[in-house]
Design a protein around this motif. Structure first.
Motif, PDB file in Angstrom:
ATOM      1  N   ALA A 165     -15.558 -39.531 -21.986  1.00 43.63           N
ATOM      2  CA  ALA A 165     -16.314 -40.322 -20.994  1.00 43.63           C
ATOM      3  C   ALA A 165     -15.997 -39.817 -19.579  1.00 43.63           C
ATOM      4  O   ALA A 165     -16.895 -39.715 -18.736  1.00 43.63           O
ATOM      5  N   ARG A 166     -14.735 -39.469 -19.322  1.00 40.88           N
ATOM      6  CA  ARG A 166     -14.385 -38.888 -18.009  1.00 40.88           C
ATOM      7  C   ARG A 166     -15.178 -37.596 -17.796  1.00 40.88           C
ATOM      8  O   ARG A 166     -15.689 -37.329 -16.714  1.00 40.88           O
ATOM      9  N   GLU A 167     -15.230 -36.792 -18.874  1.00 42.49           N
ATOM     10  CA  GLU A 167     -15.924 -35.513 -18.782  1.00 42.49           C
ATOM     11  C   GLU A 167     -17.424 -35.737 -18.540  1.00 42.49           C
ATOM     12  O   GLU A 167     -18.050 -35.018 -17.751  1.00 42.49           O
ATOM     13  N   ALA A 168     -17.983 -36.724 -19.224  1.00 41.45           N
ATOM     14  CA  ALA A 168     -19.419 -37.010 -19.065  1.00 41.45           C
ATOM     15  C   ALA A 168     -19.721 -37.391 -17.614  1.00 41.45           C
ATOM     16  O   ALA A 168     -20.758 -36.995 -17.065  1.00 41.45           O
ATOM     17  N   ARG A 169     -18.815 -38.139 -16.997  1.00 35.75           N
ATOM     18  CA  ARG A 169     -19.039 -38.529 -15.589  1.00 35.75           C
ATOM     19  C   ARG A 169     -19.023 -37.284 -14.693  1.00 35.75           C
ATOM     20  O   ARG A 169     -19.823 -37.158 -13.762  1.00 35.75           O
ATOM     21  N   ASN A 170     -18.130 -36.356 -15.003  1.00 36.05           N
ATOM     22  CA  ASN A 170     -18.075 -35.117 -14.210  1.00 36.05           C
ATOM     23  C   ASN A 170     -19.324 -34.261 -14.439  1.00 36.05           C
ATOM     24  O   ASN A 170     -19.823 -33.619 -13.511  1.00 36.05           O
ATOM     25  N   ILE A 171     -19.843 -34.274 -15.659  1.00 36.28           N
ATOM     26  CA  ILE A 171     -21.080 -33.524 -15.944  1.00 36.28           C
ATOM     27  C   ILE A 171     -22.235 -34.121 -15.127  1.00 36.28           C
ATOM     28  O   ILE A 171     -23.018 -33.382 -14.518  1.00 36.28           O
ATOM     29  N   GLU A 172     -22.278 -35.455 -15.071  1.00 38.10           N
ATOM     30  CA  GLU A 172     -23.333 -36.113 -14.267  1.00 38.10           C
ATOM     31  C   GLU A 172     -23.245 -35.685 -12.804  1.00 38.10           C
ATOM     32  O   GLU A 172     -24.254 -35.401 -12.163  1.00 38.10           O
ATOM     33  N   THR A 173     -22.030 -35.651 -12.291  1.00 39.06           N
ATOM     34  CA  THR A 173     -21.832 -35.240 -10.888  1.00 39.06           C
ATOM     35  C   THR A 173     -22.340 -33.821 -10.688  1.00 39.06           C
ATOM     36  O   THR A 173     -23.086 -33.526  -9.742  1.00 39.06           O
ATOM     37  N   LEU A 174     -21.960 -32.926 -11.596  1.00 37.52           N
ATOM     38  CA  LEU A 174     -22.371 -31.521 -11.453  1.00 37.52           C
ATOM     39  C   LEU A 174     -23.885 -31.382 -11.586  1.00 37.52           C
ATOM     40  O   LEU A 174     -24.509 -30.603 -10.850  1.00 37.52           O
ATOM     41  N   GLU A 175     -24.474 -32.136 -12.511  1.00 39.60           N
ATOM     42  CA  GLU A 175     -25.937 -32.063 -12.677  1.00 39.60           C
ATOM     43  C   GLU A 175     -26.629 -32.493 -11.390  1.00 39.60           C
ATOM     44  O   GLU A 175     -27.594 -31.860 -10.951  1.00 39.60           O
ATOM     45  N   ALA A 176     -26.108 -33.573 -10.794  1.00 40.15           N
ATOM     46  CA  ALA A 176     -26.723 -34.082  -9.557  1.00 40.15           C
ATOM     47  C   ALA A 176     -26.621 -33.041  -8.439  1.00 40.15           C
ATOM     48  O   ALA A 176     -27.475 -32.980  -7.558  1.00 40.15           O
ATOM     49  N   GLU A 177     -25.576 -32.222  -8.497  1.00 40.27           N
ATOM     50  CA  GLU A 177     -25.379 -31.203  -7.458  1.00 40.27           C
ATOM     51  C   GLU A 177     -26.016 -29.863  -7.835  1.00 40.27           C
ATOM     52  O   GLU A 177     -25.903 -28.886  -7.089  1.00 40.27           O
ATOM     53  N   GLY A 178     -26.643 -29.814  -9.030  1.00 44.40           N
ATOM     54  CA  GLY A 178     -27.239 -28.558  -9.498  1.00 44.40           C
ATOM     55  C   GLY A 178     -26.189 -27.505  -9.849  1.00 44.40           C
ATOM     56  O   GLY A 178     -26.447 -26.300  -9.809  1.00 44.40           O
ATOM     57  N   LEU A 179     -25.000 -27.972 -10.238  1.00 39.85           N
ATOM     58  CA  LEU A 179     -23.896 -27.035 -10.499  1.00 39.85           C
ATOM     59  C   LEU A 179     -23.401 -27.093 -11.943  1.00 39.85           C
ATOM     60  O   LEU A 179     -22.314 -26.597 -12.245  1.00 39.85           O
TER      61      LEU A 179
END
Ligand SMILES: N[C@@H](CCC(=O)N[C@@H](CS)C(=O)NCC(=O)O)C(=O)O
Length: 225
Positions: free
Chosen positions: A206-220
């Motif tokens: 779940a921690r990792e999923a939150r980081n993936i969401e952040t990266l997706e939002a930043e296009g990274l």
């Protein structure tokens, strides 16, 4: 209680100490390193870990690098979490280090050839046709050995879960996530299913999923392919 901060990036081997910390149940913070933006080689991060790699664990601000060392330190510092079996003697302790070193030094480089073949040769397209198939062939031999080891008990050391199982969970998810055919390895498949049921593994993911969401939002976000 030391203050703990773990530098992480999604899908990387930083998942292994994240799981370990969640198994301990200690309070810790994760800080996302944006590898697609090269943050691992920024002067700020290199000042913390000159090797430019995750995981890096800050213990009261002092860095500890290398999965083997981080996992060993966590196991020794939080014995009640039983991240590794209590060794009978120095030889058994050395064998546990050998198990962790096997994953870090032997299995992980083969994971990289399968999951990130483009890192291995200059021609990215060709890497998927040459590096990945050879890595897959080598990985099948490794997995056959691990599958045989898991015949007698669900976990690496038998009845009890350990951080070595966290390492295997990361390896298996990483390689099957890019198409490694695991159907011949029934015991590892069972191991993966049981691992996914562990609340600590679920919290780490779940921690990792939150980081993936952040990266997706930043296009990274670089999705596994
Ligand atoms: N020997 C290190 C390897 C760490 C490592 O290779 N981490 C990768 C992620 S799995 C990384 O930071 N890659 C970023 C890069 O090389 O740019 C360990 O076991 O901790």
């Amino acid at each position: 209680m030391p203050e703990l901060k773990l530098f992480v990036a999604p899908n990387t081997c930083a998942r292994v100490p994240t799981i370990a910390l969640e198994e301990i149940g200690v309070s810790f913070e994760t800080e996302l390193i944006r590898t697609a933006a090269g943050q691992q080689t920024s002067p700020e991060f290199l000042a913390i870990n000159p090797k430019g790699k995750v995981p890096t664990l800050l213990i009261d601000g002092a860095p500890l690098t290398e999965n083997v060392a981080i996992l060993r330190w966590l196991a020794a510092s939080y014995p009640e979490a039983k991240l590794l079996p209590e060794p009978l003697d120095a030889l058994e302790a050395a064998r546990q280090t050998a198990d962790l070193a096997f994953f870090a030094g032997t299995v992980h480089p083969v994971v990289t050839r399968i999951a990130m073949p483009m890192k291995m040769i200059p021609d990215a397209a060709q890497s998927f046709e040459t590096v990945r198939p050879k890595g897959t062939e080598d990985m099948r031999k490794i997995m056959a050995m691990i599958d045989a080891r898991l015949e007698d008990g669900p976990w690496w050391y038998g009845a009890e879960w350990s951080v070595v199982d966290g390492y295997l969970f990361w390896v298996w998810s990483r390689i099957t996530g890019v198409g490694f055919d695991g159907s011949d390895f029934a015991h590892i498949t069972r191991h993966f299913a049981l691992s996914q049921e562990r609340p600590a593994v679920q919290r780490a993911m779940a921690r990792e999923a939150r980081n993936i969401e952040t990266l997706e939002a930043e296009g990274l976000y670089m999705a596994p392919r």
